[in-house]
Design a protein around this motif. Structure first.
Motif, PDB file in Angstrom:
ATOM      1  N   SER A  74       0.828  -1.226   0.000  1.00 20.26           N
ATOM      2  CA  SER A  74       0.000   0.000   0.000  1.00 20.26           C
ATOM      3  C   SER A  74       0.852   1.262   0.000  1.00 20.26           C
ATOM      4  N   GLU A  75       2.109   1.154   0.435  1.00 18.04           N
ATOM      5  CA  GLU A  75       2.998   2.317   0.503  1.00 18.04           C
ATOM      6  C   GLU A  75       3.622   2.666  -0.852  1.00 18.04           C
ATOM      7  N   PHE A  76       3.614   1.696  -1.786  1.00 16.65           N
ATOM      8  CA  PHE A  76       4.366   1.973  -3.025  1.00 16.65           C
ATOM      9  C   PHE A  76       3.782   1.375  -4.308  1.00 16.65           C
ATOM     10  N   ILE A  77       2.867   0.408  -4.196  1.00 14.51           N
ATOM     11  CA  ILE A  77       2.385  -0.267  -5.410  1.00 14.51           C
ATOM     12  C   ILE A  77       1.601   0.689  -6.316  1.00 14.51           C
ATOM     13  N   GLU A  81       2.654   1.443 -10.064  1.00 18.48           N
ATOM     14  CA  GLU A  81       1.779   1.168 -11.199  1.00 18.48           C
ATOM     15  C   GLU A  81       1.641   2.388 -12.110  1.00 18.48           C
ATOM     16  N   SER A  82       1.348   3.542 -11.502  1.00 18.27           N
ATOM     17  CA  SER A  82       1.117   4.726 -12.337  1.00 18.27           C
ATOM     18  C   SER A  82       2.388   5.179 -13.053  1.00 18.27           C
ATOM     19  N   SER A  83       3.548   4.907 -12.459  1.00 22.01           N
ATOM     20  CA  SER A  83       4.802   5.327 -13.082  1.00 22.01           C
ATOM     21  C   SER A  83       5.356   4.272 -14.042  1.00 22.01           C
ATOM     22  N   GLY A  84       4.749   3.083 -14.033  1.00 22.36           N
ATOM     23  CA  GLY A  84       5.228   2.009 -14.904  1.00 22.36           C
ATOM     24  C   GLY A  84       6.338   1.175 -14.290  1.00 22.36           C
ATOM     25  N   MET A  85       6.845   1.589 -13.120  1.00 21.85           N
ATOM     26  CA  MET A  85       7.942   0.842 -12.497  1.00 21.85           C
ATOM     27  C   MET A  85       7.518  -0.538 -12.021  1.00 21.85           C
ATOM     28  N   ILE A  86       6.200  -0.757 -11.925  1.00 17.19           N
ATOM     29  CA  ILE A  86       5.682  -2.068 -11.502  1.00 17.19           C
ATOM     30  C   ILE A  86       6.150  -3.172 -12.443  1.00 17.19           C
ATOM     31  N   VAL A  87       6.409  -2.827 -13.720  1.00 18.85           N
ATOM     32  CA  VAL A  87       6.832  -3.843 -14.688  1.00 18.85           C
ATOM     33  C   VAL A  87       8.154  -4.468 -14.240  1.00 18.85           C
ATOM     34  N   GLU A  88       9.095  -3.616 -13.850  1.00 19.22           N
ATOM     35  CA  GLU A  88      10.411  -4.093 -13.404  1.00 19.22           C
ATOM     36  C   GLU A  88      10.308  -4.782 -12.040  1.00 19.22           C
ATOM     37  N   ILE A  89       9.536  -4.182 -11.123  1.00 19.77           N
ATOM     38  CA  ILE A  89       9.353  -4.777  -9.794  1.00 19.77           C
ATOM     39  C   ILE A  89       8.674  -6.141  -9.926  1.00 19.77           C
ATOM     40  N   GLY A  90       7.644  -6.183 -10.759  1.00 21.53           N
ATOM     41  CA  GLY A  90       6.898  -7.423 -10.963  1.00 21.53           C
ATOM     42  C   GLY A  90       7.779  -8.536 -11.515  1.00 21.53           C
ATOM     43  N   LEU A  91       8.692  -8.168 -12.380  1.00 21.72           N
ATOM     44  CA  LEU A  91       9.611  -9.154 -12.955  1.00 21.72           C
ATOM     45  C   LEU A  91      10.521  -9.733 -11.873  1.00 21.72           C
ATOM     46  N   GLN A  92      10.993  -8.859 -10.963  1.00 21.43           N
ATOM     47  CA  GLN A  92      11.835  -9.343  -9.858  1.00 21.43           C
ATOM     48  C   GLN A  92      11.058 -10.297  -8.947  1.00 21.43           C
ATOM     49  N   VAL A  93       9.787  -9.952  -8.690  1.00 27.68           N
ATOM     50  CA  VAL A  93       8.945 -10.820  -7.846  1.00 27.68           C
ATOM     51  C   VAL A  93       8.748 -12.175  -8.538  1.00 27.68           C
ATOM     52  N   VAL A 119      -0.131  -9.989 -10.759  1.00 28.01           N
ATOM     53  CA  VAL A 119       0.342  -9.284 -11.946  1.00 28.01           C
ATOM     54  C   VAL A 119      -0.585  -8.093 -12.185  1.00 28.01           C
ATOM     55  N   SER A 120       0.005  -6.922 -12.343  1.00 27.49           N
ATOM     56  CA  SER A 120      -0.827  -5.728 -12.526  1.00 27.49           C
ATOM     57  C   SER A 120      -1.115  -5.501 -14.011  1.00 27.49           C
ATOM     58  N   ALA A 121      -2.064  -4.601 -14.276  1.00 28.86           N
ATOM     59  CA  ALA A 121      -2.498  -4.348 -15.656  1.00 28.86           C
ATOM     60  C   ALA A 121      -1.333  -3.933 -16.549  1.00 28.86           C
ATOM     61  N   LYS A 122      -0.463  -3.061 -16.030  1.00 29.00           N
ATOM     62  CA  LYS A 122       0.697  -2.598 -16.811  1.00 29.00           C
ATOM     63  C   LYS A 122       1.551  -3.768 -17.281  1.00 29.00           C
ATOM     64  N   GLN A 123       1.680  -4.783 -16.435  1.00 30.26           N
ATOM     65  CA  GLN A 123       2.456  -5.965 -16.815  1.00 30.26           C
ATOM     66  C   GLN A 123       1.692  -6.806 -17.826  1.00 30.26           C
ATOM     67  N   LEU A 124       0.429  -7.084 -17.492  1.00 30.28           N
ATOM     68  CA  LEU A 124      -0.391  -7.954 -18.327  1.00 30.28           C
ATOM     69  C   LEU A 124      -0.495  -7.433 -19.760  1.00 30.28           C
ATOM     70  N   TYR A 125      -0.598  -6.110 -19.917  1.00 29.06           N
ATOM     71  CA  TYR A 125      -0.777  -5.508 -21.240  1.00 29.06           C
ATOM     72  C   TYR A 125       0.542  -5.142 -21.921  1.00 29.06           C
ATOM     73  N   ALA A 126       1.664  -5.348 -21.243  1.00 27.46           N
ATOM     74  CA  ALA A 126       2.950  -5.113 -21.903  1.00 27.46           C
ATOM     75  C   ALA A 126       3.166  -6.226 -22.925  1.00 27.46           C
ATOM     76  N   PRO A 127       3.463  -5.874 -24.197  1.00 27.02           N
ATOM     77  CA  PRO A 127       3.591  -6.900 -25.239  1.00 27.02           C
ATOM     78  C   PRO A 127       4.673  -7.940 -24.916  1.00 27.02           C
TER      79      PRO A 127
END
Ligand code: C2E
Ligand code: MG
Ligand code: MG
Ligand code: MG
Length: 292
Positions: A74-77, A81-93, A119-127
């Motif tokens: 809740s402090e950072f997700i 997500e809005s900044s797109g950094m979730i893609v890189e974080i999600g990959l590490q997870v 998996v967040s929307a930004k990840q799911l929709y990344a080609p």
């Protein structure tokens, strides 16, 4: 009316906006650093079946912040997500979770545990997502059948056709898909029928008020019946009491996750051993591994 708000209030608003912008850019800087320094940790929360035997875990990210301690999503997700950094974080997870699968698949007692990854929307929709997933499975040698991707209902609305295609590609690899926070989104029944899914996850909001709120009882019952009809597994999340567990079991739910069975914790603290603590309630006897 605009004129009635004094300049003092406007100034206060400006200061607040400036502070918010400063905090945001600080968070952005720190998150970039965190990605680079691999400051994310993965906690795991146990999931159990009708016999209260562990069937798997959900991977939940934490940020080991250099000065602020261990931070909850809740402090950072949201910002990630809005900044797109979730893609890189999600990959590490995902990499950490798959390495965990590889460790578990060597021992008979843990071989069949399924690890669920959000998996967040930004990840799911990344080609690139499907290729990344393939790559991670290949390099870690994790059994795809032991991986489950959690997608929320609300993510599907962004672009249903793309979501379905991606989900089909994920399942073609042998990876499971679970629909998280189910009941809070707006997927219609006709949509649900089209979706390549393995599991529905009943949102904890409905579980919380079971037996207190007759409407929640009806919703939960409907979700469980829907799952049975569509031949999907159904898991309840946020199970905190034996009363909730009992209600869910009566309604035909066969999988559970919640503080009752264990809080999210580091892999070292995870208790997957078969039962030692005995719980008796209303003539039911449970053998569980968890201290109650
Ligand atoms: P979620 O996927 O719905 O995960 C369930 C959340 O409920 C977790 O919060 C979990 O700790 C909490 N929970 C579990 N059992 C109980 C219970 O019995 N009672 C109550 N009150 N809460 C319970 P957490 O770990 O703070 O994660 C919050 C959300 O952050 C997650 O909701 C998920 O949407 C997101 N998240 C967590 N890890 C990741 C990740 O690796 N990637 C992405 N994209 N999102 C993540
Ligand atoms: Mg989840
Ligand atoms: Mg959830
Ligand atoms: Mg949730």
């Amino acid at each position: 009316e605009a004129k009635s708000s004094g300049t003092g209030e406007i100034r206060l608003f400006e200061i607040w906006m400036e502070q918010a912008a400063t905090l945001r850019s600080q968070l952005e800087h720190e998150l970039h650093q965190a990605i680079e320094n691999k400051e994310f940790r993965v906690f795991y929360q146990i999931q159990v079946d009708s016999n209260l035997a562990p069937t798997g875990v959900e991977a939940l990210v934490r940020w080991q912040h250099p000065t602020r301690g261990l931070l909850a999503p809740s402090e950072f997700i949201g910002f990630a997500e809005s900044s797109g950094m979730i893609v890189e974080i999600g990959l590490q997870v995902l990499e950490t979770a798959c390495r965990q699968i590889t460790q578990w698949q060597d021992a008979p007692q843990t071989r069949e545990l399924v690890v669920a990854v959000n998996v967040s929307a930004k990840q799911l929709y990344a080609p690139s997502f499907v290729d990344q997933l393939k790559q991670v499975l290949r390099t870690t040698r994790a059994n795809p059948a032991c991986l489950e991707i959690e997608i929320t209902e609300s993510q599907l609305i962004v672009d249903m056709q793309v979501a379905i295609q991606t989900m089909q590609a994920i399942r073609a690899m042998g990876v499971r898909i679970s629909l998280d926070d189910f009941g809070t989104g707006f997927s219609s029944l006709s949509h649900l029928r089209q979706l390549p899914l393995d599991q529905l996850k009943i949102d904890q909001a409905f579980v919380r008020d079971l037996s207190l709120n007759p409407n929640d009882d009806a919703i939960v019952r409907t979700i469980i019946e829907l799952g049975n009809t569509l031949k999907l597994d159904v898991i309840a999340e946020g199970v905190e009491t034996w009363a909730q567990h009992e209600r869910l079991a009566q309604m035909g739910c066969e999988r559970y996750q919640g503080y009752l069975f264990g809080r999210p914790c580091s892999v070292e603290d995870l208790n997957l051993a078969p039962g030692t603590v005995r719980h008796e309630r209303a003539g039911l006897h449970y053998q569980t591994a968890y201290s109650l």
